[in-house]
Design a protein around this motif. Sequence first.
Motif, PDB file in Angstrom:
ATOM      1  N   LEU A 188       0.824  -1.206   0.000  1.00 35.34           N
ATOM      2  CA  LEU A 188       0.000   0.000   0.000  1.00 35.34           C
ATOM      3  C   LEU A 188       0.856   1.252   0.000  1.00 35.34           C
ATOM      4  CD1 LEU A 188      -2.773   1.373   0.209  1.00 35.34           C
ATOM      5  CD2 LEU A 188      -2.610   1.137   2.713  1.00 35.34           C
ATOM      6  N   ALA A 189       1.935   1.255   0.790  1.00 40.90           N
ATOM      7  CA  ALA A 189       2.813   2.420   0.839  1.00 40.90           C
ATOM      8  C   ALA A 189       3.480   2.665  -0.510  1.00 40.90           C
ATOM      9  CB  ALA A 189       3.868   2.232   1.928  1.00 40.90           C
ATOM     10  N   ALA A 190       3.909   1.588  -1.174  1.00 33.04           N
ATOM     11  CA  ALA A 190       4.561   1.731  -2.483  1.00 33.04           C
ATOM     12  C   ALA A 190       3.589   2.281  -3.518  1.00 33.04           C
ATOM     13  CB  ALA A 190       5.124   0.389  -2.938  1.00 33.04           C
ATOM     14  N   VAL A 191       2.356   1.741  -3.530  1.00 34.64           N
ATOM     15  CA  VAL A 191       1.359   2.191  -4.508  1.00 34.64           C
ATOM     16  C   VAL A 191       0.933   3.620  -4.223  1.00 34.64           C
ATOM     17  CG1 VAL A 191      -0.982   1.824  -5.376  1.00 34.64           C
ATOM     18  CG2 VAL A 191       0.531  -0.129  -4.980  1.00 34.64           C
ATOM     19  N   LEU A 192       0.606   3.908  -2.958  1.00 31.08           N
ATOM     20  CA  LEU A 192       0.150   5.244  -2.593  1.00 31.08           C
ATOM     21  C   LEU A 192       1.249   6.281  -2.817  1.00 31.08           C
ATOM     22  CD1 LEU A 192      -2.080   7.027  -1.415  1.00 31.08           C
ATOM     23  CD2 LEU A 192      -1.247   6.432   0.879  1.00 31.08           C
ATOM     24  N   GLY A 193       2.475   5.944  -2.457  1.00 32.23           N
ATOM     25  CA  GLY A 193       3.574   6.874  -2.655  1.00 32.23           C
ATOM     26  C   GLY A 193       3.817   7.177  -4.124  1.00 32.23           C
ATOM     27  N   THR A 194       3.746   6.142  -4.961  1.00 29.41           N
ATOM     28  CA  THR A 194       3.961   6.342  -6.396  1.00 29.41           C
ATOM     29  C   THR A 194       2.848   7.192  -7.001  1.00 29.41           C
ATOM     30  OG1 THR A 194       5.088   4.208  -6.554  1.00 29.41           O
ATOM     31  CG2 THR A 194       4.260   5.171  -8.602  1.00 29.41           C
ATOM     32  N   VAL A 195       1.598   6.869  -6.661  1.00 26.23           N
ATOM     33  CA  VAL A 195       0.458   7.621  -7.205  1.00 26.23           C
ATOM     34  C   VAL A 195       0.506   9.075  -6.748  1.00 26.23           C
ATOM     35  CG1 VAL A 195      -2.058   7.842  -7.166  1.00 26.23           C
ATOM     36  CG2 VAL A 195      -1.001   5.590  -7.434  1.00 26.23           C
ATOM     37  N   SER A 196       0.816   9.306  -5.479  1.00 25.16           N
ATOM     38  CA  SER A 196       0.862  10.676  -4.961  1.00 25.16           C
ATOM     39  C   SER A 196       1.951  11.489  -5.638  1.00 25.16           C
ATOM     40  CB  SER A 196       1.103  10.655  -3.446  1.00 25.16           C
ATOM     41  OG  SER A 196       0.064   9.994  -2.774  1.00 25.16           O
ATOM     42  N   LEU A 208      -5.056  17.022  -2.855  1.00 21.74           N
ATOM     43  CA  LEU A 208      -5.210  17.149  -1.408  1.00 21.74           C
ATOM     44  C   LEU A 208      -5.733  15.858  -0.786  1.00 21.74           C
ATOM     45  CD1 LEU A 208      -6.626  20.782  -1.113  1.00 21.74           C
ATOM     46  CD2 LEU A 208      -4.354  19.975  -0.458  1.00 21.74           C
ATOM     47  N   GLY A 209      -6.605  15.166  -1.501  1.00 27.36           N
ATOM     48  CA  GLY A 209      -7.124  13.895  -0.997  1.00 27.36           C
ATOM     49  C   GLY A 209      -6.021  12.856  -0.861  1.00 27.36           C
ATOM     50  N   LEU A 210      -5.148  12.795  -1.869  1.00 31.54           N
ATOM     51  CA  LEU A 210      -4.021  11.867  -1.794  1.00 31.54           C
ATOM     52  C   LEU A 210      -3.060  12.235  -0.677  1.00 31.54           C
ATOM     53  CD1 LEU A 210      -3.271  11.345  -5.596  1.00 31.54           C
ATOM     54  CD2 LEU A 210      -4.042   9.596  -3.982  1.00 31.54           C
ATOM     55  N   PHE A 211      -2.802  13.550  -0.540  1.00 30.32           N
ATOM     56  CA  PHE A 211      -1.901  14.003   0.523  1.00 30.32           C
ATOM     57  C   PHE A 211      -2.479  13.696   1.900  1.00 30.32           C
ATOM     58  CE2 PHE A 211       0.861  17.435  -1.732  1.00 30.32           C
ATOM     59  CZ  PHE A 211       1.353  16.437  -2.563  1.00 30.32           C
ATOM     60  N   ARG A 245       9.530  13.853  -0.390  1.00 30.19           N
ATOM     61  CA  ARG A 245       9.651  12.829   0.642  1.00 30.19           C
ATOM     62  C   ARG A 245       8.304  12.436   1.238  1.00 30.19           C
ATOM     63  NH1 ARG A 245      13.924  14.197   5.176  1.00 30.19           N
ATOM     64  NH2 ARG A 245      12.248  15.561   5.935  1.00 30.19           N
ATOM     65  N   GLN A 246       7.462  13.416   1.505  1.00 28.32           N
ATOM     66  CA  GLN A 246       6.174  13.096   2.109  1.00 28.32           C
ATOM     67  C   GLN A 246       5.235  12.391   1.146  1.00 28.32           C
ATOM     68  OE1 GLN A 246       4.346  16.112   4.520  1.00 28.32           O
ATOM     69  NE2 GLN A 246       2.283  15.309   4.193  1.00 28.32           N
ATOM     70  N   PRO A 247       4.976  12.922  -0.058  1.00 29.02           N
ATOM     71  CA  PRO A 247       4.070  12.186  -0.958  1.00 29.02           C
ATOM     72  C   PRO A 247       4.602  10.817  -1.364  1.00 29.02           C
ATOM     73  CG  PRO A 247       5.091  14.035  -2.110  1.00 29.02           C
ATOM     74  CD  PRO A 247       5.390  14.205  -0.655  1.00 29.02           C
ATOM     75  N   LEU A 248       5.906  10.670  -1.445  1.00 33.83           N
ATOM     76  CA  LEU A 248       6.480   9.387  -1.835  1.00 33.83           C
ATOM     77  C   LEU A 248       6.511   8.395  -0.671  1.00 33.83           C
ATOM     78  CD1 LEU A 248       7.774   7.920  -4.232  1.00 33.83           C
ATOM     79  CD2 LEU A 248       9.989   8.846  -3.533  1.00 33.83           C
ATOM     80  N   LEU A 249       6.219   8.870   0.547  1.00 32.68           N
ATOM     81  CA  LEU A 249       6.325   8.037   1.760  1.00 32.68           C
ATOM     82  C   LEU A 249       7.727   7.428   1.851  1.00 32.68           C
ATOM     83  CD1 LEU A 249       2.833   6.283   1.570  1.00 32.68           C
ATOM     84  CD2 LEU A 249       3.486   8.184   3.050  1.00 32.68           C
ATOM     85  N   TRP A 250       8.704   8.273   1.655  1.00 31.01           N
ATOM     86  CA  TRP A 250      10.100   7.866   1.535  1.00 31.01           C
ATOM     87  C   TRP A 250      10.598   7.161   2.796  1.00 31.01           C
ATOM     88  CZ3 TRP A 250      13.503   7.845  -2.449  1.00 31.01           C
ATOM     89  CH2 TRP A 250      14.875   7.806  -2.177  1.00 31.01           C
ATOM     90  N   ARG A 251      10.442   7.832   3.928  1.00 33.48           N
ATOM     91  CA  ARG A 251      10.958   7.267   5.185  1.00 33.48           C
ATOM     92  C   ARG A 251      10.208   5.991   5.563  1.00 33.48           C
ATOM     93  NH1 ARG A 251      13.309  10.177   9.212  1.00 33.48           N
ATOM     94  NH2 ARG A 251      11.634   9.624  10.662  1.00 33.48           N
TER      95      ARG A 251
END
Length: 391
Positions: free
Chosen positions: A211-219, A237-240, A328-334
């Motif tokens: 989920l983190a990989a998909v959400l980060g890529t889409v965002s 904004l919804g994705l963020f 970093r934040q939209p990609l959920l890097w950390r």
Amino acid sequence: MDARAEYMGRRERWHSTQTVQEQLFIRIGNWRLLLGITEGLLAYLVFGPHLVAPWTLAIPVLAFIGLAAWHSRVLRRKTLAGRALAFYDGCLARLDNRWVDKLETGQRFQNPAHVYADDLDLFGRGSLFQLISNSRTTAGEQTLADWLLAPASQAEALARQGAIAELSTRQDLREDLALLGEDIHASLSVHQIERWGGAPIVRFSPWLRVLAAVLGTVSTVCLFAFFAQAVRPWQLLGLFACDALMIFALRSRVDRVLRAAETHGHSLQVFSLLLERLERESFTSPYLQSLRASLNVEGKPASARIKSLSRWTDFLDSSDHLLVKAIRQPLLWREQIAMGLESWRSTSGPAIGTWLRAVAELEALSSLATLAYERPQWGFPNLLDSADPVY
């Protein structure tokens, strides 16, 4: 061939290699400059009098890219040759007794309360440790110091002597151990990283990582699409908001993982290269065979596993890069790094201490093998079985 002749012959070959690579490095640089001038001339002919077709501009660009890659390889070979010259200068300095002011003294291992360390000048300027040690890592130095400071059993001593005798005949391997990787001193503590690798795993559900990989890529894609006016603000904004919710939910676990990883995982490149070189070698000594066998875990080489960990720590180090900070934040890097690190620890963490200890022992044995090769007249003591009569 004696040690001096061998070292001088190898040094001469490396010196010839360095000379050739330096000349080639300069020549390629001149060619790149010429290509730059040619590209400027073609640009004038294309956009000025229109005497040349526009596609010709790609020819110097492609040639420049190829030369740049070649230039990089030549630079690596030139750097390796310089490191080899420094290594053999040190070897010759030991043979000529000019090593006192050039090598690591091991002073940090000095213990005034030790029963014989001061009497035998084990550490410090002009010490036995300074003469023997040529480790690339502090773990290798620590292992050698531990061996000098404590007696071994008869079986251990005989096993080490057998390994040293075999390594003393393998100058190619000892040269590789000295030259692999950047010219740095890897300062990784085996005991600390072993505790880190064996610590309880911070659990993340497998679906959470997907989920983190998909959400980060889409965002991230939608962020760039927003600047191209292909995505509406409310959609972004919804994705963020989803990103922020996941970051908030995982914050304690992510912080715990990354704090531990920032302390460890650095200076791993030298270790991975040493492991890879050890994996390519076959041995006859039982001691060396056991070290080699300890690197096999579930069919995947230890060097590949360490390289994988090194990539994760590189990603973590790049978190402060300006470009990474922007996404970093939209990609959920950390969050993705934390889950990747814990996935690595779940499969390879318990064995990492064994791998690094194998490298440390190999370096300590290689240091003693170098001494045996350079000063064969010194020899090693013959150990008698306790049942043998002593006269």
